[in-house]
Enzyme design. Structure first.
Site, PDB file in Angstrom:
ATOM      1  N   TYR A 195       0.830  -1.219   0.000  1.00 43.94           N
ATOM      2  CA  TYR A 195       0.000   0.000   0.000  1.00 43.94           C
ATOM      3  C   TYR A 195       0.857   1.259   0.000  1.00 43.94           C
ATOM      4  O   TYR A 195       0.415   2.307  -0.428  1.00 43.94           O
ATOM      5  CB  TYR A 195      -0.914   0.010   1.233  1.00 43.94           C
ATOM      6  CG  TYR A 195      -2.333  -0.432   0.962  1.00 43.94           C
ATOM      7  CD1 TYR A 195      -2.691  -0.988  -0.256  1.00 43.94           C
ATOM      8  CD2 TYR A 195      -3.320  -0.282   1.929  1.00 43.94           C
ATOM      9  CE1 TYR A 195      -3.986  -1.406  -0.491  1.00 43.94           C
ATOM     10  CE2 TYR A 195      -4.618  -0.695   1.700  1.00 43.94           C
ATOM     11  CZ  TYR A 195      -4.941  -1.266   0.492  1.00 43.94           C
ATOM     12  OH  TYR A 195      -6.214  -1.672   0.263  1.00 43.94           O
ATOM     13  N   LYS A 262       6.183 -13.990   5.187  1.00 46.51           N
ATOM     14  CA  LYS A 262       6.996 -14.734   4.207  1.00 46.51           C
ATOM     15  C   LYS A 262       8.470 -14.517   4.571  1.00 46.51           C
ATOM     16  O   LYS A 262       9.308 -14.192   3.725  1.00 46.51           O
ATOM     17  CB  LYS A 262       6.637 -14.227   2.803  1.00 46.51           C
ATOM     18  CG  LYS A 262       7.173 -15.039   1.658  1.00 46.51           C
ATOM     19  CD  LYS A 262       6.571 -16.411   1.528  1.00 46.51           C
ATOM     20  CE  LYS A 262       7.297 -17.200   0.464  1.00 46.51           C
ATOM     21  NZ  LYS A 262       7.097 -18.644   0.557  1.00 46.51           N
ATOM     22  N   ASP A 340      -4.431  -9.424   2.048  1.00 44.65           N
ATOM     23  CA  ASP A 340      -5.357  -9.199   0.943  1.00 44.65           C
ATOM     24  C   ASP A 340      -5.756 -10.535   0.329  1.00 44.65           C
ATOM     25  O   ASP A 340      -6.945 -10.858   0.161  1.00 44.65           O
ATOM     26  CB  ASP A 340      -4.639  -8.325  -0.097  1.00 44.65           C
ATOM     27  CG  ASP A 340      -5.599  -7.645  -1.036  1.00 44.65           C
ATOM     28  OD1 ASP A 340      -6.810  -7.687  -0.778  1.00 44.65           O
ATOM     29  OD2 ASP A 340      -5.129  -7.072  -2.032  1.00 44.65           O
TER      30      ASP A 340
END
Ligand code: NAP
Length: 449
Positions: A195, A262, A340
């Site tokens: 974002y 991750k 998301d």
């Protein structure tokens, strides 16, 4: 007290306030709402009806919401001017009244430039000239030159946590065998990662300079025909998000908060999100939490009563886990991009986007919204499922601690679905169901409260 350019707040209600770290909600709170573009008004009207009915029934007329219409998207262009899609009035009203709800808003993608003022049809611009008239309804086209309003609202109001509960309502069609086992609340970081991402186009001077800089400074070689993306993730952004998730788990007596990342590949962003998450858990909630390592080192794998387990899972593995072992998870704290993907994947298990509520929460402000888009082809057809916005209103009422009214809406939704009186999207997957209009679905929810 904010003064508005073109808005007049209802005179009969009172403001929700934030005092000593908590919301103070009067019996007649003023709540701003944005109807939304496309099919936004189709889902807003039955949602308002359902919320008003639930509040009236739960509190015998003692409490009542004073709705305050504010504008964004196409209706803002009509009320303000053709270039204003997110007026300052709107941002100030949400800031002032603290709790607000919104329908979906159109976001441009790629070369998209024009939108029809009346029917919300969209058209790609070619040379920047405004087209003559809308071929569908003959109205005027408006040039759009905006960034995403949803992202704009989140950033301007610093709504740093996107909170999406995902829970199955009995009877809703699902592609999995045991959808009742998934009951999670996703806390997705809402201000950074992609974002706040910065991209550099392949071949441009700045891009080549960055490639050279990286090679000179850290000796890593990047192909010179690459584009470059930067995703910032900070201690501030990560810790406040994880803190909110843990606070929620403690208040709602949830068993586990899982940090999703991750970090095996991206150590200084995703891996750091995990590390900062564990740090804030120990700094702020030491007596209320146990980490997964402590569980095995100190408690022989047996969770002590009344504590919240903090564990972490790698992003790809959590996608398997929420399908294969969903009951082991309750609160998922994620950076922006992972969250998301994960939110939609989880929503798919419990009925899809038409049934997925959402909220954007900051220190004191809560903005509640349907998670799907404007589905422009259904504008004005009284056809789409208002479930997502109704469930977002449930979250809003819970945020205000009007839990009795929230429970009535949930009961009404479950009843309408049990009776198989559902909109087209659910009907096409349910045997023996009767398809009803958006407005009729609202009536069915009210009848079943
Ligand atoms: P969309 O509006 O979410 O619609 C995609 C499809 O999802 C619809 O055609 C419909 O599928 C199904 N769907 C969505 N909402 C539904 C509902 N309430 N009931 C039943 N089915 C529903 O996605 P989009 O077409 O990609 O996006 C349209 C515009 O919305 C774009 O400008 C996008 O940027 C914007 N958008 C806004 C938000 C937001 O404001 N929060 C979020 C996402 C997208 P079927 O036709 O197959 O039944």
């Amino acid at each position: 007290m904010a003064s508005f350019q073109k808005l007049t707040a209802p005179v009969s209600g009172s403001k929700i306030e934030f005092k000593n770290g908590a919301l103070v909600v009067p019996d007649n709170p003023i709540i701003p709402f944005i109807m939304g573009d496309g099919m936004g008004p189709d889902i807003w009207h039955p949602t308002k009806k359902v919320v008003d009915a639930a509040v009236a029934k739960a509190y015998g007329g003692k409490k009542k919401i004073e709705w305050f219409r504010i504008y964004a998207g196409l209706d803002a262009m009509q009320v303000y001017d053709k270039d204003t899609v997110l007026p300052e009035d709107t941002v100030n009203a949400i800031r002032e009244y603290l709790v607000a709800i919104k329908g979906p808003l159109t976001t441009p993608v790629g070369g998209f430039e024009f939108v029809c003022m009346t029917c919300a049809a969209e058209m790609n611009g070619t040379d920047g000239k405004r087209p003559e008239k809308c071929p569908k309804c003959g109205s005027e086209w408006i040039t759009k030159r905006f960034r995403s309003m949803n992202v704009g609202l989140r950033q301007l109001l610093d709504l740093y946590a996107c909170v999406r509960p995902v829970k199955w309502i009995p009877g809703v069609p699902s592609p999995v065998k045991e959808p009742q086992n998934l009951d999670v609340v996703i806390f997705r970081e809402n201000t950074e990662d992609v974002y706040a991402g910065i991209e550099f186009r392949q071949g441009e001077e700045a891009t080549l300079e960055i490639i050279k800089f990286i090679s000179a400074k850290i000796g890593k070689q990047i192909r010179t025909d690459s584009g470059i993306g930067i995703k910032p993730m900070s201690i501030t952004g990560s810790k406040r998000l994880v803190e909110k998730a843990i606070q929620f788990a403690i208040e709602q007596k949830k068993k586990v908060v899982t940090l999703v990342h991750k970090g095996n590949i991206m150590k200084f962003t995703e891996g750091a999100f995990r590390d900062w998450g564990y740090e804030v858990a120990k700094e702020k909630f030491r007596d209320q939490i146990v980490t997964e390592k402590e569980l095995w080192d100190n408690f022989n794998g047996k969770m002590p009563e009344g504590k919240v387990l903090i564990n972490d899972r790698i992003a790809d593995s959590i996608f398997q886990q929420v399908i294969l072992r969903p009951s082991e998870y309750s609160v998922l704290a994620t950076p922006n991009l992972n969250g998301d993907y994960l939110s939609d994947a989880c929503a798919a298990q419990v009925g899809g986007l038409g049934m997925a509520p959402g909220s954007n929460i900051g220190e004191s402000i809560g903005l509640f919204e349907a998670t799907h888009g404007t589905a422009p082809k259904y504008t004005g057809l009284d056809k789409v499922n208002p479930g997502s916005l109704m469930l977002s209103a449930v979250l809003m009422l819970q945020y205000m601690r009007w839990n009795e009214a929230a429970a009535l809406i949930e009961k009404g939704l479950a009843g309408a679905i049990r009776q198989k009186r559902v909109t087209y999207d659910l009907e096409r997957q349910m045997e023996g169901a009767k398809v009803v209009k958006t407005s009729e679905f609202g009536d069915a929810v009210v009848e079943n409260m």
